[in-house]
Design an enzyme around this catalytic site. Structure first.
Site, short mmCIF file in Angstrom:
data_model
loop_
_atom_site.label_atom_id
_atom_site.label_comp_id
_atom_site.label_asym_id
_atom_site.label_seq_id
_atom_site.Cartn_x
_atom_site.Cartn_y
_atom_site.Cartn_z
N SER A 31 1.43 0.67 -2.53
CA SER A 31 2.38 0.19 -1.52
C SER A 31 2.45 -1.33 -1.57
O SER A 31 1.52 -1.99 -2.08
CB SER A 31 1.89 0.62 -0.13
N TYR A 60 -4.31 1.91 7.07
CA TYR A 60 -3.36 2.16 5.97
C TYR A 60 -3.45 1.04 4.93
O TYR A 60 -3.55 1.30 3.73
CB TYR A 60 -1.94 2.24 6.55
N LYS A 62 -4.56 1.40 1.00
CA LYS A 62 -3.63 1.09 -0.09
C LYS A 62 -4.15 -0.07 -0.95
O LYS A 62 -3.87 -0.13 -2.15
CB LYS A 62 -2.24 0.79 0.46
N1 LIG Z 1 8.05 5.75 2.67
C1 LIG Z 1 7.62 4.51 2.47
O1 LIG Z 1 8.24 3.52 2.96
C2 LIG Z 1 6.40 4.25 1.64
C3 LIG Z 1 6.14 2.92 1.25
C4 LIG Z 1 5.02 2.68 0.46
C5 LIG Z 1 4.18 3.70 0.09
N2 LIG Z 1 4.45 4.97 0.50
C6 LIG Z 1 3.54 6.02 0.07
O2 LIG Z 1 4.26 7.03 -0.59
C7 LIG Z 1 3.55 8.25 -0.50
C8 LIG Z 1 4.51 9.34 -0.04
O3 LIG Z 1 4.97 8.99 1.26
P1 LIG Z 1 6.38 9.47 1.84
O4 LIG Z 1 7.00 8.29 2.47
O5 LIG Z 1 7.10 10.24 0.82
O6 LIG Z 1 5.87 10.40 3.04
P2 LIG Z 1 6.15 11.93 3.42
O7 LIG Z 1 5.46 12.12 4.70
O8 LIG Z 1 7.61 12.23 3.31
O9 LIG Z 1 5.40 12.74 2.27
C9 LIG Z 1 4.01 12.77 2.17
C10 LIG Z 1 3.62 14.13 1.61
O10 LIG Z 1 2.18 14.11 1.44
C11 LIG Z 1 1.68 15.33 1.95
N3 LIG Z 1 0.30 15.16 2.39
C12 LIG Z 1 -0.15 14.41 3.42
N4 LIG Z 1 -1.47 14.54 3.57
C13 LIG Z 1 -1.87 15.41 2.58
C14 LIG Z 1 -3.11 15.95 2.22
N5 LIG Z 1 -4.23 15.67 2.89
N6 LIG Z 1 -3.16 16.80 1.16
C15 LIG Z 1 -2.03 17.13 0.49
N7 LIG Z 1 -0.83 16.66 0.81
C16 LIG Z 1 -0.74 15.81 1.84
C17 LIG Z 1 2.59 15.71 3.10
O11 LIG Z 1 2.50 17.11 3.40
C18 LIG Z 1 3.95 15.28 2.56
O12 LIG Z 1 4.58 16.33 1.84
C19 LIG Z 1 2.38 8.01 0.44
O13 LIG Z 1 1.22 7.74 -0.32
C20 LIG Z 1 2.82 6.75 1.19
O14 LIG Z 1 1.72 6.01 1.68
C21 LIG Z 1 5.53 5.28 1.27
#
Ligand SMILES: NC(=O)c1ccc[n+]([C@@H]2O[C@H](COP(=O)([O-])OP(=O)(O)OC[C@H]3O[C@@H](n4cnc5c(N)ncnc54)[C@H](O)[C@@H]3O)[C@@H](O)[C@H]2O)c1
Length: 254
Positions: free
Chosen positions: A126, A139, A143
Site C-alpha cells: 500500500s 494497518y 503494510k
Molecule cells: N482499496 C484500497 O484503496 C487499497 C489500497 C491499498 C492497499 N489495499 C490492499 O488491497 C488488498 C485488497 O483490498 P480490497 O480493497 O480489494 O478489499 P476488499 O475488502 O474488497 O477485499 C479483501 C478480500 O480479502 C478477503 N479476506 C479478508 N481477510 C481474510 C482472511 N483472513 N483470509 C482470507 N481472505 C480474507 C476478504 O474476504 C475480501 O474478499 C488488501 O490487502 C488491502 O489492504 C487496498
C-alpha cells in the site's frame, strides 16, 4: 480505466490469489484469467473458505494444487481507530491478517516453487507502507511490515528462479473503501493531492499485478510498484478551484 487487460506471459500458468473474492483480488483473478492462467481463489468469503491466518487451512489448500506458478498475497483488511483507541485485539487481528497472513502465503508459495526453480509472487502492499495516514496505526504497521517480507524473500529466492514483487495502491474503489467514494466532499479534498486528480479502480491495480506476475517482468524482482495516480510523488496538491473543476469524482482543468 475499468477494462480487464489480457497480458502475454500468463497462458497455462497456475495462479493462486488470496482475497480473490472481492475488490483488487477479484480484479486480479479476472486479469490473470484473461491472460490464460488457471486461477484459484483462497478467500475467507470464497465458496470453499480459506482464512490466511489459519496455517492448517492454507497448507491444505496449497497441497491440493499440482504445482504453483503464480501466487498473489492480497488478502487484507483495514479498520480505522486513533492510536489511543486501537485496542490490542484490533492491532492483533490486523497484524494476523495483513502481515502474518502474507508471511504464511509467501512461505508456502516459495516452498512449492523452490524445487521447480521457477515462480512469481506478488504482494499487495500500500502507499500506507510508507506514510503515516492518521487513524491507521495497525494497518500502516502491517503494510510497512510486508515490505520487509518482500525485500528478504526477493533476496533469498532469486537464486531459486523465483521473483517477488509488490504493488502499492493508493485509494482504490473497492468494498473496503466504498464509503470514502460515497463522500464527494472528502474526495474533493483528498484528490487535490493526487496528480491524476482521481481515485483508482481495481482493474488498474490488477493490471500491475498481472504484469509483475507474468513473464513480461522477467528481470524485475524486489520491486514495490506504486499504483497511486502519483500521490506519493506529490508534496502539495496542485488542483486548484481557480483553474480546475471537481466533477464526477475527479479534478479536471477547466
Ligand atoms: N482499496 C484500497 O484503496 C487499497 C489500497 C491499498 C492497499 N489495499 C490492499 O488491497 C488488498 C485488497 O483490498 P480490497 O480493497 O480489494 O478489499 P476488499 O475488502 O474488497 O477485499 C479483501 C478480500 O480479502 C478477503 N479476506 C479478508 N481477510 C481474510 C482472511 N483472513 N483470509 C482470507 N481472505 C480474507 C476478504 O474476504 C475480501 O474478499 C488488501 O490487502 C488491502 O489492504 C487496498
Amino acid at each position: 480505466m475499468n477494462q480487464t487487460v489480457s497480458l502475454p506471459g500468463l497462458a497455462g500458468k497456475l495462479a493462486v490469489v488470496t482475497g480473490g473474492a472481492s475488490g483488487i483480488g477479484l480484479a486480479a483473478v479476472e486479469a490473470l484469467r484473461a491472460g490464460g492462467a488457471e486461477v484459484h481463489v483462497l478467500d475467507r468469503a470464497g465458496t470453499q473458505p480459506v482464512d490466511v491466518t489459519d496455517l492448517a487451512q492454507l497448507e491444505a489448500a496449497f497441497a491440493e494444487f499440482p504445482r504453483v506458478d503464480i501466487v498473489v498475497a492480497n488478502a487484507g483488511l483495514g479498520r480505522e481507530a486513533g492510536l489511543t483507541e486501537t485496542t490490542p485485539e484490533h492491532w492483533q487481528r490486523t497484524i494476523d491478517v495483513n502481515l502474518t497472513g502474507v508471511f504464511h502465503t509467501v512461505r508456502l508459495a516459495a516452498g512449492r516453487m523452490k524445487p521447480r526453480r521457477t515462480g512469481s509472487i506478488v504482494i499487495t502492499a500500500s502507499t500506507n507502507s510508507y506514510d503515516g495516514e492518521a487513524r491507521l496505526t495497525a494497518y500502516n504497521a502491517s503494510k510497512a511490515g510486508v515490505l520487509g517480507i518482500l525485500h528478504t524473500a526477493a533476496n533469498e529466492l532469486g537464486l531459486h528462479g523465483i521473483r517477488v514483487n509488490a504493488v502499492c495502491p493508493g485509494l482504490i474503489r473497492t468494498p473496503l473503501t466504498q464509503r470514502h467514494f460515497d463522500s464527494p466532499g472528502l474526495l474533493r479534498d483528498y484528490f487535490r493531492h493526487i496528480p491524476l486528480g482521481r481515485g483508482g479502480e481495481a482493474p488498474e491495480v490488477a493490471a500491475a499485478i498481472a504484469f509483475l506476475a507474468s513473464d513480461l517482468a522477467s528481470y524485475i524482482t524486489g520491486a514495490a510498484l506504486l499504483v497511486d495516480g502519483g500521490q506519493m510523488a506529490a508534496k502539495f496538491g496542485l488542483w486548484d478551484d481557480k483553474d480546475a473543476l471537481f466533477e464526477d469524482g475527479a479534478w479536471k482543468l477547466r
